[in-house]
Design a protein around this motif. Structure first.
Motif, PDB file in Angstrom:
ATOM      1  N   VAL A 138      -0.398  -0.101-103.470  1.00  0.00           N
ATOM      2  CA  VAL A 138      -1.489   0.845-103.232  1.00  0.00           C
ATOM      3  C   VAL A 138      -2.590   0.228-102.376  1.00  0.00           C
ATOM      4  CG1 VAL A 138      -3.336   2.149-104.361  1.00  0.00           C
ATOM      5  CG2 VAL A 138      -1.020   2.191-105.303  1.00  0.00           C
ATOM      6  N   LEU A 139      -2.882  -1.041-102.599  1.00  0.00           N
ATOM      7  CA  LEU A 139      -4.014  -1.677-101.933  1.00  0.00           C
ATOM      8  C   LEU A 139      -3.623  -2.487-100.695  1.00  0.00           C
ATOM      9  CD1 LEU A 139      -5.942  -2.980-105.081  1.00  0.00           C
ATOM     10  CD2 LEU A 139      -6.444  -0.952-103.718  1.00  0.00           C
ATOM     11  N   MET A 140      -2.334  -2.521-100.339  1.00  0.00           N
ATOM     12  CA  MET A 140      -1.894  -3.372 -99.234  1.00  0.00           C
ATOM     13  C   MET A 140      -2.565  -3.000 -97.914  1.00  0.00           C
ATOM     14  SD  MET A 140       0.121  -5.957 -98.519  1.00  0.00           S
ATOM     15  CE  MET A 140       1.417  -6.030 -99.748  1.00  0.00           C
ATOM     16  N   LEU A 141      -2.657  -1.694 -97.612  1.00  0.00           N
ATOM     17  CA  LEU A 141      -3.288  -1.274 -96.358  1.00  0.00           C
ATOM     18  C   LEU A 141      -4.780  -1.613 -96.355  1.00  0.00           C
ATOM     19  CD1 LEU A 141      -1.554   2.189 -95.755  1.00  0.00           C
ATOM     20  CD2 LEU A 141      -1.021  -0.019 -94.710  1.00  0.00           C
ATOM     21  N   MET A 142      -5.420  -1.468 -97.502  1.00  0.00           N
ATOM     22  CA  MET A 142      -6.825  -1.853 -97.595  1.00  0.00           C
ATOM     23  C   MET A 142      -6.975  -3.356 -97.390  1.00  0.00           C
ATOM     24  SD  MET A 142      -9.547  -1.324-100.723  1.00  0.00           S
ATOM     25  CE  MET A 142      -9.427   0.460-100.606  1.00  0.00           C
ATOM     26  N   GLY A 143      -6.041  -4.133 -97.944  1.00  0.00           N
ATOM     27  CA  GLY A 143      -6.083  -5.574 -97.761  1.00  0.00           C
ATOM     28  C   GLY A 143      -5.992  -5.956 -96.298  1.00  0.00           C
ATOM     29  N   GLY A 144      -5.144  -5.261 -95.530  1.00  0.00           N
ATOM     30  CA  GLY A 144      -5.056  -5.531 -94.104  1.00  0.00           C
ATOM     31  C   GLY A 144      -6.344  -5.208 -93.373  1.00  0.00           C
ATOM     32  N   ALA A 145      -6.991  -4.099 -93.769  1.00  0.00           N
ATOM     33  CA  ALA A 145      -8.259  -3.728 -93.137  1.00  0.00           C
ATOM     34  C   ALA A 145      -9.340  -4.768 -93.426  1.00  0.00           C
ATOM     35  CB  ALA A 145      -8.700  -2.352 -93.631  1.00  0.00           C
ATOM     36  N   VAL A 146      -9.392  -5.242 -94.662  1.00  0.00           N
ATOM     37  CA  VAL A 146     -10.392  -6.254 -95.025  1.00  0.00           C
ATOM     38  C   VAL A 146     -10.117  -7.565 -94.303  1.00  0.00           C
ATOM     39  CG1 VAL A 146     -11.339  -7.609 -96.932  1.00  0.00           C
ATOM     40  CG2 VAL A 146     -10.859  -5.180 -97.248  1.00  0.00           C
ATOM     41  N   ALA A 147      -8.836  -7.925 -94.133  1.00  0.00           N
ATOM     42  CA  ALA A 147      -8.481  -9.160 -93.446  1.00  0.00           C
ATOM     43  C   ALA A 147      -8.941  -9.155 -91.990  1.00  0.00           C
ATOM     44  CB  ALA A 147      -6.970  -9.386 -93.512  1.00  0.00           C
ATOM     45  N   ASP A 148      -9.047  -7.951 -91.395  1.00  0.00           N
ATOM     46  CA  ASP A 148      -9.529  -7.842 -90.018  1.00  0.00           C
ATOM     47  C   ASP A 148     -11.045  -7.781 -89.934  1.00  0.00           C
ATOM     48  OD1 ASP A 148      -7.025  -7.921 -88.851  1.00  0.00           O
ATOM     49  OD2 ASP A 148      -6.743  -5.750 -88.968  1.00  0.00           O
ATOM     50  N   ARG A 149     -11.706  -7.487 -91.054  1.00  0.00           N
ATOM     51  CA  ARG A 149     -13.159  -7.352 -91.050  1.00  0.00           C
ATOM     52  C   ARG A 149     -13.869  -8.664 -91.381  1.00  0.00           C
ATOM     53  NH1 ARG A 149     -15.115  -2.025 -91.950  1.00  0.00           N
ATOM     54  NH2 ARG A 149     -16.746  -2.785 -93.341  1.00  0.00           N
ATOM     55  N   MET A 150     -13.188  -9.547 -92.113  1.00  0.00           N
ATOM     56  CA  MET A 150     -13.822 -10.796 -92.503  1.00  0.00           C
ATOM     57  C   MET A 150     -12.887 -11.957 -92.199  1.00  0.00           C
ATOM     58  SD  MET A 150     -13.471 -10.688 -96.683  1.00  0.00           S
ATOM     59  CE  MET A 150     -14.108 -12.362 -96.881  1.00  0.00           C
ATOM     60  N   SER A 151     -13.337 -13.150 -92.441  1.00  0.00           N
ATOM     61  CA  SER A 151     -12.543 -14.330 -92.172  1.00  0.00           C
ATOM     62  C   SER A 151     -11.328 -14.379 -93.098  1.00  0.00           C
ATOM     63  CB  SER A 151     -13.398 -15.589 -92.388  1.00  0.00           C
ATOM     64  OG  SER A 151     -12.594 -16.726 -92.567  1.00  0.00           O
ATOM     65  N   PRO A 152     -10.089 -14.504 -92.552  1.00  0.00           N
ATOM     66  CA  PRO A 152      -8.926 -14.633 -93.427  1.00  0.00           C
ATOM     67  C   PRO A 152      -8.992 -15.899 -94.280  1.00  0.00           C
ATOM     68  CG  PRO A 152      -8.334 -15.081 -91.145  1.00  0.00           C
ATOM     69  CD  PRO A 152      -9.722 -14.526 -91.136  1.00  0.00           C
ATOM     70  N   ARG A 153      -9.661 -16.918 -93.773  1.00  0.00           N
ATOM     71  CA  ARG A 153      -9.828 -18.156 -94.541  1.00  0.00           C
ATOM     72  C   ARG A 153     -10.620 -17.889 -95.815  1.00  0.00           C
ATOM     73  NH1 ARG A 153     -14.424 -21.028 -94.368  1.00  0.00           N
ATOM     74  NH2 ARG A 153     -14.444 -23.134 -95.268  1.00  0.00           N
ATOM     75  N   LYS A 154     -11.744 -17.192 -95.695  1.00  0.00           N
ATOM     76  CA  LYS A 154     -12.563 -16.893 -96.865  1.00  0.00           C
ATOM     77  C   LYS A 154     -11.817 -15.970 -97.836  1.00  0.00           C
ATOM     78  CE  LYS A 154     -17.087 -17.475 -94.652  1.00  0.00           C
ATOM     79  NZ  LYS A 154     -18.328 -16.787 -94.201  1.00  0.00           N
ATOM     80  N   LEU A 155     -11.103 -15.002 -97.281  1.00  0.00           N
ATOM     81  CA  LEU A 155     -10.385 -14.063 -98.133  1.00  0.00           C
ATOM     82  C   LEU A 155      -9.299 -14.772 -98.923  1.00  0.00           C
ATOM     83  CD1 LEU A 155     -10.228 -11.109 -98.921  1.00  0.00           C
ATOM     84  CD2 LEU A 155      -8.704 -10.715 -96.987  1.00  0.00           C
TER      85      LEU A 155
END
Length: 416
Positions: free
Chosen positions: A77-94
């Protein structure tokens, strides 16, 4: 990466393209790969301990399925949201946030089990937390890798990472079982919790790179998800290869799991034969992944759809082959073709997709794999009771047909 030509007016010879080093000679990639590998080894303790502890608590396979659903549903359910967040912030921090969250969750389970206060609702909570964390961590990994190596190094880097993950899943479960038997299941959870520290420590030392431009307005999460889906739909070769990957997951995951187990039970009445066949698939997959990191090709698109076409033809005859060893040999070839194709697709899309939207595109591809897997298992379970040979024939025909479709697409054939 080619060097820049001279800016003088007099003609000068073009320098030869610079040959980039292997990713394992790139400091930042090695640092991340080392930390992630140690964490991945720790995860295998969790994989072994989770079902064992659930069965100890309840003795119910149905409950084990419910625990798996607690992880699978939020992940999908949250996979697409996770991709959007990964593009909005640093993948390292996430990745640091998700690793720390999982370390706390699994450490708490280990402590509760050690103290004798563990209840089944704790396992539901653990699985749900892991599913949520996976939904954000998994799309971050391709974006992280893209920031650590040059685009030309991505096939080799993807090969190294996926081969390492496969080796960990083969090598670590047995030691995990020995430790659980010797020290208790609580130690498996505690060791997994400790292993996350290696990943967090490696990420701590890496540079912080964000896809979004500084000061640029950030669209809402739902709009970002829509942009990711639109990107995939409008990119013809990407859309075609995503369809190929989705069909592979849908028609191979279930037959190779349920179908092979059914064949082994009916023909040999022994779990050893099933284990031999699964090991054959794993060994072939590892070989294919390693070959994909070594072989450099110009007509990558044709190679990918050609490999999946042969994979489909072999799948269609698996149910008719007698004997343990001949089936194992075919499965090794199937694993090799699958591993080779998977690495090539993953590396190509990381090279092709713009970094600012890579996380969202990665989440769409991962959703096609994890979202379709339950359907594949359910479909194989129904088909195998009808005819195991028929199930493999239908699966192979579907894979061959989608491969033929990919080969007819000019944009796919042009992929270098």
């Amino acid at each position: 990466m080619a060097t820049m030509p001279s800016a003088t007016l007099q003609p000068t010879p073009q320098p030869a393209p610079q040959k980039l080093p292997h990713p394992l000679k790139t400091r930042n990639f090695v640092l991340w790969w080392t930390g992630a590998t140690l964490s991945l080894l720790g995860d295998q303790f969790y994989v072994v301990a989770l079902p064992w502890v659930v069965l100890q608590l309840t003795g119910s396979a149905v409950t084990m399925g419910m625990v798996s659903m607690c992880a699978g549903v939020p992940r999908a359910v949250l996979m697409l949201m996770g991709g959007a967040v990964a593009d909005r912030m640093s993948p390292r921090k996430l990745m640091m946030i998700t690793a720390a969250s999982r370390a706390i969750l699994v450490g708490a389970i280990g402590c509760l089990l050690w103290a004798g206060h563990l209840a089944i609702w704790h396992m539901y909570l653990l699985a749900t937390g892991f599913g949520i964390a996976d939904a954000f961590a998994m799309p971050s990994a391709p974006a992280m890798m893209r920031s650590l190596v040059e685009p030309q190094q991505l096939p080799a880097a993807t090969s190294v990472w996926q081969s390492t993950a496969l080796l960990a899943s083969v090598a670590a479960p047995s030691p995990a079982g020995v430790i659980m038997k010797s020290l208790g299941a609580a130690w498996a959870f505690l060791l997994d919790s400790f292993s996350f520290l290696f990943l967090i420590g490696a990420l701590w030392k890496l540079p912080d790179i964000t896809a979004a431009k500084p000061g640029a307005p950030k669209p809402g999460v739902l709009k970002s998800i829509k942009e990711g889906l639109s990107y995939v739909v409008n990119d013809r070769p990407l859309r075609a290869l995503l369809l190929v990957a989705a069909v592979l997951n849908l028609f191979l995951a279930g037959p190779l799991s349920i179908g092979l187990a059914y064949m082994a039970k009916k023909r040999f009445s022994s779990p050893v034969s099933f284990g031999v066949w699964i090991s054959s698939v794993a060994a072939g997959t590892l070989a294919g992944m390693l070959l994909a990191g070594v072989i450099r090709m110009k007509r990558r698109g044709l190679a990918m759809v050609g490999a999946t076409g042969v994979l489909g033809l072999i799948t269609s005859i698996v149910g008719f082959i007698p004997g343990l060893v001949p089936v194992a040999a075919l499965l090794s070839v199937m694993g090799c073709l699958s591993g080779f194709t998977n690495v090539q697709i993953q590396a190509w899309f990381q090279q092709r997709v713009d970094r600012t939207i890579l996380g969202r595109v990665a989440s769409v591809m991962m959703l096609s794999a994890f979202g379709l897997m339950p359907l594949s298992m359910a479909g194989a379970g129904m088909a195998v009771s009808w005819s195991v040979q028929g199930m493999f024939m239908i699966a192979g025909a579907a894979v061959a047909m989608v491969s033929l479709f990919g080969a007819t697409q000019k944009d796919v054939r042009a992929i270098e």
